[in-house]
Design a protein around this motif. Structure first.
Motif, PDB file in Angstrom:
ATOM      1  N   GLU A  67       0.325   7.257 -11.240  1.00 23.22           N
ATOM      2  CA  GLU A  67      -0.089   8.645 -10.996  1.00 23.22           C
ATOM      3  C   GLU A  67       1.060   9.572 -10.621  1.00 23.22           C
ATOM      4  O   GLU A  67       0.927  10.790 -10.714  1.00 23.22           O
ATOM      5  N   THR A  68       2.150   9.007 -10.122  1.00 24.70           N
ATOM      6  CA  THR A  68       3.210   9.877  -9.588  1.00 24.70           C
ATOM      7  C   THR A  68       4.539   9.720 -10.305  1.00 24.70           C
ATOM      8  O   THR A  68       5.510  10.361  -9.912  1.00 24.70           O
ATOM      9  N   GLU A  94       1.975  10.069   1.251  1.00 27.96           N
ATOM     10  CA  GLU A  94       1.490  11.130   0.356  1.00 27.96           C
ATOM     11  C   GLU A  94       2.703  11.778  -0.303  1.00 27.96           C
ATOM     12  O   GLU A  94       3.746  11.949   0.327  1.00 27.96           O
ATOM     13  N   ARG A 129       4.136  14.937  -3.203  1.00 26.88           N
ATOM     14  CA  ARG A 129       3.846  16.153  -3.967  1.00 26.88           C
ATOM     15  C   ARG A 129       5.087  16.524  -4.778  1.00 26.88           C
ATOM     16  O   ARG A 129       6.201  16.337  -4.320  1.00 26.88           O
ATOM     17  N   VAL A 177       3.808  14.525  -9.945  1.00 28.72           N
ATOM     18  CA  VAL A 177       2.429  14.091  -9.646  1.00 28.72           C
ATOM     19  C   VAL A 177       1.448  14.512 -10.753  1.00 28.72           C
ATOM     20  O   VAL A 177       1.424  15.668 -11.173  1.00 28.72           O
ATOM     21  N   GLY A 194      -4.694  14.515 -12.523  1.00 22.64           N
ATOM     22  CA  GLY A 194      -6.007  14.066 -12.035  1.00 22.64           C
ATOM     23  C   GLY A 194      -6.492  12.915 -12.888  1.00 22.64           C
ATOM     24  O   GLY A 194      -5.827  12.506 -13.847  1.00 22.64           O
ATOM     25  N   THR A 252     -10.718  12.218  -8.247  1.00 26.59           N
ATOM     26  CA  THR A 252      -9.520  13.066  -8.197  1.00 26.59           C
ATOM     27  C   THR A 252      -9.478  13.808  -6.862  1.00 26.59           C
ATOM     28  O   THR A 252      -8.446  13.804  -6.177  1.00 26.59           O
ATOM     29  N   GLU A 273      -8.364  11.769  -3.882  1.00 21.37           N
ATOM     30  CA  GLU A 273      -6.981  11.286  -3.776  1.00 21.37           C
ATOM     31  C   GLU A 273      -5.915  12.364  -3.938  1.00 21.37           C
ATOM     32  O   GLU A 273      -4.782  12.194  -3.513  1.00 21.37           O
ATOM     33  N   LEU A 274      -6.303  13.452  -4.613  1.00 14.62           N
ATOM     34  CA  LEU A 274      -5.336  14.525  -4.862  1.00 14.62           C
ATOM     35  C   LEU A 274      -5.783  15.753  -4.070  1.00 14.62           C
ATOM     36  O   LEU A 274      -6.786  16.387  -4.405  1.00 14.62           O
ATOM     37  N   PHE A 296      -0.634  13.993  -3.218  1.00 20.65           N
ATOM     38  CA  PHE A 296      -1.394  12.844  -3.720  1.00 20.65           C
ATOM     39  C   PHE A 296      -1.374  11.744  -2.671  1.00 20.65           C
ATOM     40  O   PHE A 296      -0.307  11.370  -2.166  1.00 20.65           O
ATOM     41  N   THR A 332      -1.316   8.244  -1.911  1.00 27.65           N
ATOM     42  CA  THR A 332      -0.963   7.095  -2.752  1.00 27.65           C
ATOM     43  C   THR A 332      -1.776   5.843  -2.463  1.00 27.65           C
ATOM     44  O   THR A 332      -1.904   4.982  -3.330  1.00 27.65           O
TER      45      THR A 332
END
Ligand code: AMP
Length: 502
Positions: A304-305, A351, A353, A357, A360, A368, A371-372, A378, A380
């Motif tokens: 995701e990141t 977390e 940003r 990132v 979604g 989404t 977690e976001l 985000f 993690t």
């Protein structure tokens, strides 16, 4: 027409006759050759009636053509959806249905099994084999070797990557052009990649590590990759002399260290070894340095990141840490219950940003939102801390947390202690049901080859070092820790197997 990801990573190389991929059979593919195949595949996708924004699922072996399919999706404005080759057709059914993919490209050997599923879901099915043959490539060969790039902007989606999902249903992480491009730029600078780099690539390309981190960095500088179908010690040893850098998961390094042929002389010319996707034992880090003189550069990221933190190139690469937040990445440690930021050295959830990132989870607004955060951070799910020098430490996963009698236990803390004990190669601590406390820790130990660790002695040391509620109910010796293809210990399997062990 503008398409930043394509233009920057691929388009600029279209007429280059420099090598891009060096293959295991000794052949070389130049950038121009690779991009000619890319264009042919882009035409094929369009000729099959796909429209920009459609999802192209691929469950295929690692090959230059598979990589060209990724490039073709970027060039023609489709969303690339690579799938782990180990997934069963049941699992595939979920991914195809959930993503609404228009096309599935699969290995010819699986076509017969998958055709009924594709028919049922209304998904076109084409084949692409590990050797570059198959119906899809057959069609591609009839198309021109140039393609007019479809316009896209940085906020357009480039790929869906389903999270490894060691627990629960996999979620489709939506990655934009900007997520990928910004991360590639940052990593090139941070890790000093240049066009002279030859990266030894033995990672799978259905995962962010092999597909984006490794490949995009090399594409961004116009370097070359030794593109091995999979990790194989003999091949690594054979090709290391031609490489300048290598990216791996910890298992690569432990396997290499177990091989006497992996020597200082063989690695003396190397510029960089990086590790990620799973924690690198401090012990492996030290052994690697003793053997080769190189300090592995450990970094931390997730689907995701993309990449969020890294040990420094020039400064101290500290074993057991994942280094500093990368430029442009904000990182904070928060209380998992309240979300309030915690001070230095406190353990909490990590977390992050930044442009890295993701956007979604595909069609999962609640997941989404959970977690976001609205402000872009985000959550993690990884537990960690930042020490006084700014190094980020990962101590476990939020889901991994064991709660015993209301007290939180981070398995990593116990594992680190177990790992240090004589005769212990590695360990995993899991939570098992406990009548009184709800959950209690169980320690599973893998012994060093030929050693027989003294469990009573180890328990005495654990009792000495850790608070009572953290003492494992029992220690057991097991043969090995089950790992997924990215080298992560699958604690769910251990829980299933040893949940009743006490
Ligand atoms: P994936 O999305 O499959 O790449 O998995 C991401 C997860 O792998 C992270 O959330 C971490 O739990 C773990 N991970 C990645 N890199 C590291 C690292 N260097 N040390 C410890 N855990 C890591």
């Amino acid at each position: 027409m503008a398409n930043p990801l394509y233009d920057r990573l691929f388009g600029i190389h279209a007429s280059k006759t420099e090598p891009f991929l060096l293959l295991q059979d000794g052949t070389t593919l130049t950038y121009a050759q690779f991009l000619a195949t890319t264009a042919q595949l882009a035409h094929t996708l369009v000729a099959n009636g796909l429209n920009p924004g459609d999802r192209v699922a691929a469950q295929v072996e690692k090959s230059p053509e598979t990589l060209a399919l990724y490039a073709a999706c970027v060039q023609a404005g489709f969303i690339f959806l690579p799938l782990n080759t180990a997934y069963t057709s049941d699992e595939l059914s979920y991914f195809l249905d959930n993503s609404g993919a228009s096309l599935l490209v699969c290995d010819g050997a699986n076509a017969e099994t998958l055709q009924p599923l594709a028919d049922q879901l209304g998904v076109l099915l084409k084949t692409l084999n590990g050797d570059g043959s198959g119906s899809f490539m057959q069609e591609a060969k009839g198309h021109p070797t140039t393609f007019e790039t479809v316009e896209r902007d940085l906020q357009d989606l480039a790929a869906f990557l389903y999270t490894s999902g060691t627990t629960g249903r996999s979620k489709g992480a939506m990655l934009t052009q900007d997520n990928l491009l910004s991360n590639a730029d940052v990593l090139v600078d941070y890790w000093r990649f240049s066009k002279d780099d030859v990266l030894l690539h033995a990672l799978p390309i259905f995962h962010t590590h092999g597909l984006f981190v490794a490949t995009n960095v090399i594409l961004a500088v116009g370097g070359a990759m030794i593109f091995l179908p999979k990790f194989n010690q003999d091949a690594i040893l054979q090709f290391l002399p031609k490489a300048t850098s290598m990216m791996g998961v910890p298992t690569f390094y432990t396997r290499l260290l177990a091989d006497e042929r992996f020597t200082n002389e063989l690695t003396a010319h190397m510029r960089l070894f990086t590790s990620g996707s799973a924690p690198l034992l401090a012990e492996t880090h030290h052994q690697f340095e003793e053997r080769t003189g190189h300090r592995i550069l450990e970094r931390y990221g997730m689907t995701e990141t993309n990449m969020s933190t890294s040990n420094p190139y020039d400064g101290e690469r500290r074993a057991g840490t994942v280094g500093f937040p990368l430029p442009g990445v904000e990182l904070k440690i928060t209380n998992p219950e309240t979300g309030v930021e915690l001070p230095q050295d406190s353990i909490g959830v990590i977390e992050v940003r930044g442009r890295n990132v993701f956007k979604g989870y595909w069609q999962m607004p609640e997941k989404t939102a959970a977690e976001l955060r609205e402000d872009g951070f985000f959550i993690t799910g990884d537990m960690g801390k930042v020490d006084a020098d700014g190094y980020v430490h990962i101590v476990g996963r939020n889901k991994d947390l064991i709660i015993s009698g209301g007290f939180n236990i981070y398995p990593k803390e116990i594992e680190l202690l177990l790992d240090e004990q004589p005769g212990v190669h590695e360990s995993a601590v899991i939570g098992i049901p406990h009548a009184d406390f709800g959950e209690a820790p169980l320690g599973l130990i893998v012994a060093e080859k030929g050693k027989n660790p003294d469990l009573e002695q180890i328990m005495t040391i654990v009792k000495k070092h850790l608070a009572r509620f953290k003492h494992p109910q029992k220690l057991l010796i097991i043969n090995e820790l089950p790992r997924n293809t990215m080298g992560k210990v699958q604690k769910n399997i251990l829980r299933d197997e040893y949940g009743e062990a006490v």
